[in-house]
Design a protein around this motif. Structure first.
Motif, PDB file in Angstrom:
ATOM      1  N   UNK A   1       8.754   1.970  -7.617  1.00 62.41           N
ATOM      2  CA  UNK A   1       7.905   1.159  -6.740  1.00 62.41           C
ATOM      3  C   UNK A   1       8.714   0.505  -5.625  1.00 62.41           C
ATOM      4  N   UNK A   2       9.965   0.139  -5.905  1.00 56.89           N
ATOM      5  CA  UNK A   2      10.837  -0.405  -4.860  1.00 56.89           C
ATOM      6  C   UNK A   2      11.093   0.648  -3.790  1.00 56.89           C
ATOM      7  N   UNK A   3      11.372   1.863  -4.206  1.00 53.49           N
ATOM      8  CA  UNK A   3      11.602   2.956  -3.261  1.00 53.49           C
ATOM      9  C   UNK A   3      10.347   3.230  -2.427  1.00 53.49           C
ATOM     10  N   UNK A   4       9.202   3.226  -3.082  1.00 53.44           N
ATOM     11  CA  UNK A   4       7.930   3.425  -2.377  1.00 53.44           C
ATOM     12  C   UNK A   4       7.699   2.308  -1.367  1.00 53.44           C
ATOM     13  N   UNK A   5       7.953   1.088  -1.764  1.00 56.84           N
ATOM     14  CA  UNK A   5       7.795  -0.063  -0.876  1.00 56.84           C
ATOM     15  C   UNK A   5       8.717   0.050   0.333  1.00 56.84           C
ATOM     16  N   UNK A   6       9.965   0.420   0.085  1.00 62.31           N
ATOM     17  CA  UNK A   6      10.934   0.542   1.181  1.00 62.31           C
ATOM     18  C   UNK A   6      10.589   1.657   2.159  1.00 62.31           C
ATOM     19  N   UNK A   7       9.929   2.707   1.672  1.00 60.92           N
ATOM     20  CA  UNK A   7       9.577   3.841   2.535  1.00 60.92           C
ATOM     21  C   UNK A   7       8.211   3.687   3.205  1.00 60.92           C
ATOM     22  N   UNK A   8       7.404   2.764   2.747  1.00 62.91           N
ATOM     23  CA  UNK A   8       6.055   2.568   3.291  1.00 62.91           C
ATOM     24  C   UNK A   8       6.141   1.811   4.616  1.00 62.91           C
TER      25      UNK A   8
ATOM     26  N   UNK B   1       6.371  -2.233   5.406  1.00 59.99           N
ATOM     27  CA  UNK B   1       7.527  -2.809   6.091  1.00 59.99           C
ATOM     28  C   UNK B   1       7.097  -3.618   7.318  1.00 59.99           C
ATOM     29  N   UNK B   2       6.041  -3.161   7.990  1.00 61.66           N
ATOM     30  CA  UNK B   2       5.514  -3.939   9.126  1.00 61.66           C
ATOM     31  C   UNK B   2       4.970  -5.283   8.657  1.00 61.66           C
ATOM     32  N   UNK B   3       4.220  -5.247   7.566  1.00 60.63           N
ATOM     33  CA  UNK B   3       3.636  -6.475   7.016  1.00 60.63           C
ATOM     34  C   UNK B   3       4.748  -7.423   6.560  1.00 60.63           C
ATOM     35  N   UNK B   4       5.774  -6.887   5.931  1.00 59.46           N
ATOM     36  CA  UNK B   4       6.900  -7.709   5.467  1.00 59.46           C
ATOM     37  C   UNK B   4       7.631  -8.316   6.662  1.00 59.46           C
TER      38      UNK B   4
ATOM     39  N   UNK C   1       3.004  -3.555  -2.109  1.00 65.27           N
ATOM     40  CA  UNK C   1       3.561  -4.843  -2.526  1.00 65.27           C
ATOM     41  C   UNK C   1       3.001  -5.227  -3.899  1.00 65.27           C
ATOM     42  N   UNK C   2       1.720  -5.014  -4.092  1.00 65.46           N
ATOM     43  CA  UNK C   2       1.091  -5.309  -5.389  1.00 65.46           C
ATOM     44  C   UNK C   2       1.753  -4.500  -6.490  1.00 65.46           C
ATOM     45  N   UNK C   3       1.947  -3.199  -6.257  1.00 63.58           N
ATOM     46  CA  UNK C   3       2.569  -2.334  -7.262  1.00 63.58           C
ATOM     47  C   UNK C   3       4.001  -2.778  -7.560  1.00 63.58           C
ATOM     48  N   UNK C   4       4.748  -3.135  -6.508  1.00 66.39           N
ATOM     49  CA  UNK C   4       6.123  -3.576  -6.706  1.00 66.39           C
ATOM     50  C   UNK C   4       6.174  -4.880  -7.488  1.00 66.39           C
ATOM     51  N   UNK C   5       5.329  -5.846  -7.124  1.00 65.31           N
ATOM     52  CA  UNK C   5       5.332  -7.131  -7.824  1.00 65.31           C
ATOM     53  C   UNK C   5       4.963  -6.961  -9.296  1.00 65.31           C
ATOM     54  N   UNK C   6       4.047  -6.057  -9.581  1.00 64.22           N
ATOM     55  CA  UNK C   6       3.659  -5.801 -10.964  1.00 64.22           C
ATOM     56  C   UNK C   6       4.834  -5.208 -11.739  1.00 64.22           C
ATOM     57  N   UNK C   7       5.514  -4.217 -11.151  1.00 61.72           N
ATOM     58  CA  UNK C   7       6.665  -3.605 -11.812  1.00 61.72           C
ATOM     59  C   UNK C   7       7.802  -4.612 -11.982  1.00 61.72           C
TER      60      UNK C   7
ATOM     61  N   UNK D   1      -0.602 -14.259   7.018  1.00 67.92           N
ATOM     62  CA  UNK D   1       0.450 -13.269   6.799  1.00 67.92           C
ATOM     63  C   UNK D   1       0.753 -13.127   5.308  1.00 67.92           C
ATOM     64  N   UNK D   2       0.764 -14.240   4.585  1.00 70.72           N
ATOM     65  CA  UNK D   2       1.015 -14.215   3.147  1.00 70.72           C
ATOM     66  C   UNK D   2      -0.104 -13.478   2.422  1.00 70.72           C
ATOM     67  N   UNK D   3      -1.313 -13.727   2.843  1.00 72.15           N
ATOM     68  CA  UNK D   3      -2.460 -13.040   2.228  1.00 72.15           C
ATOM     69  C   UNK D   3      -2.392 -11.541   2.496  1.00 72.15           C
ATOM     70  N   UNK D   4      -2.073 -11.167   3.727  1.00 70.27           N
ATOM     71  CA  UNK D   4      -1.955  -9.748   4.074  1.00 70.27           C
ATOM     72  C   UNK D   4      -0.848  -9.093   3.233  1.00 70.27           C
ATOM     73  N   UNK D   5       0.250  -9.790   3.080  1.00 71.61           N
ATOM     74  CA  UNK D   5       1.359  -9.281   2.278  1.00 71.61           C
ATOM     75  C   UNK D   5       0.940  -9.125   0.817  1.00 71.61           C
ATOM     76  N   UNK D   6       0.304 -10.144   0.268  1.00 74.32           N
ATOM     77  CA  UNK D   6      -0.093 -10.125  -1.141  1.00 74.32           C
ATOM     78  C   UNK D   6      -1.166  -9.088  -1.454  1.00 74.32           C
ATOM     79  N   UNK D   7      -1.917  -8.657  -0.452  1.00 69.46           N
ATOM     80  CA  UNK D   7      -2.989  -7.691  -0.678  1.00 69.46           C
ATOM     81  C   UNK D   7      -2.587  -6.249  -0.363  1.00 69.46           C
ATOM     82  N   UNK D   8      -1.362  -6.037   0.087  1.00 74.88           N
ATOM     83  CA  UNK D   8      -0.913  -4.680   0.398  1.00 74.88           C
ATOM     84  C   UNK D   8      -0.640  -3.933  -0.908  1.00 74.88           C
ATOM     85  N   UNK D   9      -1.153  -2.717  -1.018  1.00 76.29           N
ATOM     86  CA  UNK D   9      -1.062  -1.959  -2.266  1.00 76.29           C
ATOM     87  C   UNK D   9       0.378  -1.745  -2.743  1.00 76.29           C
TER      88      UNK D   9
END
Length: 149
Positions: free
Chosen positions: A33-40, A44-47, A90-96, A80-88
């Motif tokens: 999930x970290x790799x997916x997050x880094x490649x998305x 990355x724009x939202x972050x 980011x959600x998957x990474x935070x869960x993992x 911005x925090x809400x947009x970040x928290x709702x990104x798929x």
């Protein structure tokens, strides 16, 4: 410190435990999930947007409501925090990340209990922090109102 057979065996066992954690399905899911997050690119724009607004927000917080842009930047920060928290991604990474942290917390608590029931293991997880009102091991000698069990 002198290396004894016992200490060498303990180190070997600790390395084995570490290897088991690293090779676990939970750790693999975290890395994936970290790799997916880094490649998305959209993630990355939202972050990047969040980090930019966070810097402005921290500057505004120094002056509080007296800053001329307080309301606008505070609102932008929440959005911005809400947009970040709702990104798929980011959600998957935070869960993992949370699952891996739970595994590490459980291992820490188990190791502590194996030595003594009175050892405080700072896990940050209320499920494992028992025996005092402050979550265990505050180090203030009871200054916070807690008491060791």
């Amino acid at each position: 410190m002198f290396a004894t057979i016992e200490s060498v065996n303990l180190i070997d066992e600790a390395e084995l435990l570490g290897s088991l954690v690293v090779e676990s399905e939970i750790a693999e899911d975290y890395r994936r999930t970290l790799n997916t997050l880094n490649k998305d690119k959209s993630a990355q724009k939202v972050i990047a947007k969040f980090v930019e607004i966070k810097d402005l927000y921290e500057d505004v917080q120094r002056f509080g409501k007296y800053h001329p842009d307080y309301k606008e930047i505070t609102k932008a920060m929440r959005e911005a925090k809400r947009e970040l928290d709702l990104h798929d991604a980011v959600i998957a990474f935070k869960k993992a990340e949370k699952e891996l942290q739970s595994l590490l917390d459980e291992i820490s608590a188990e190791l502590g209990r194996a030595v003594s029931q009175h050892i405080k293991v700072p896990t940050g997880n209320p499920f494992f922090d028992t025996g005092s009102s402050c979550g265990g091991g505050c180090g203030s000698g009871g200054g916070c109102g807690c008491k060791a069990s």
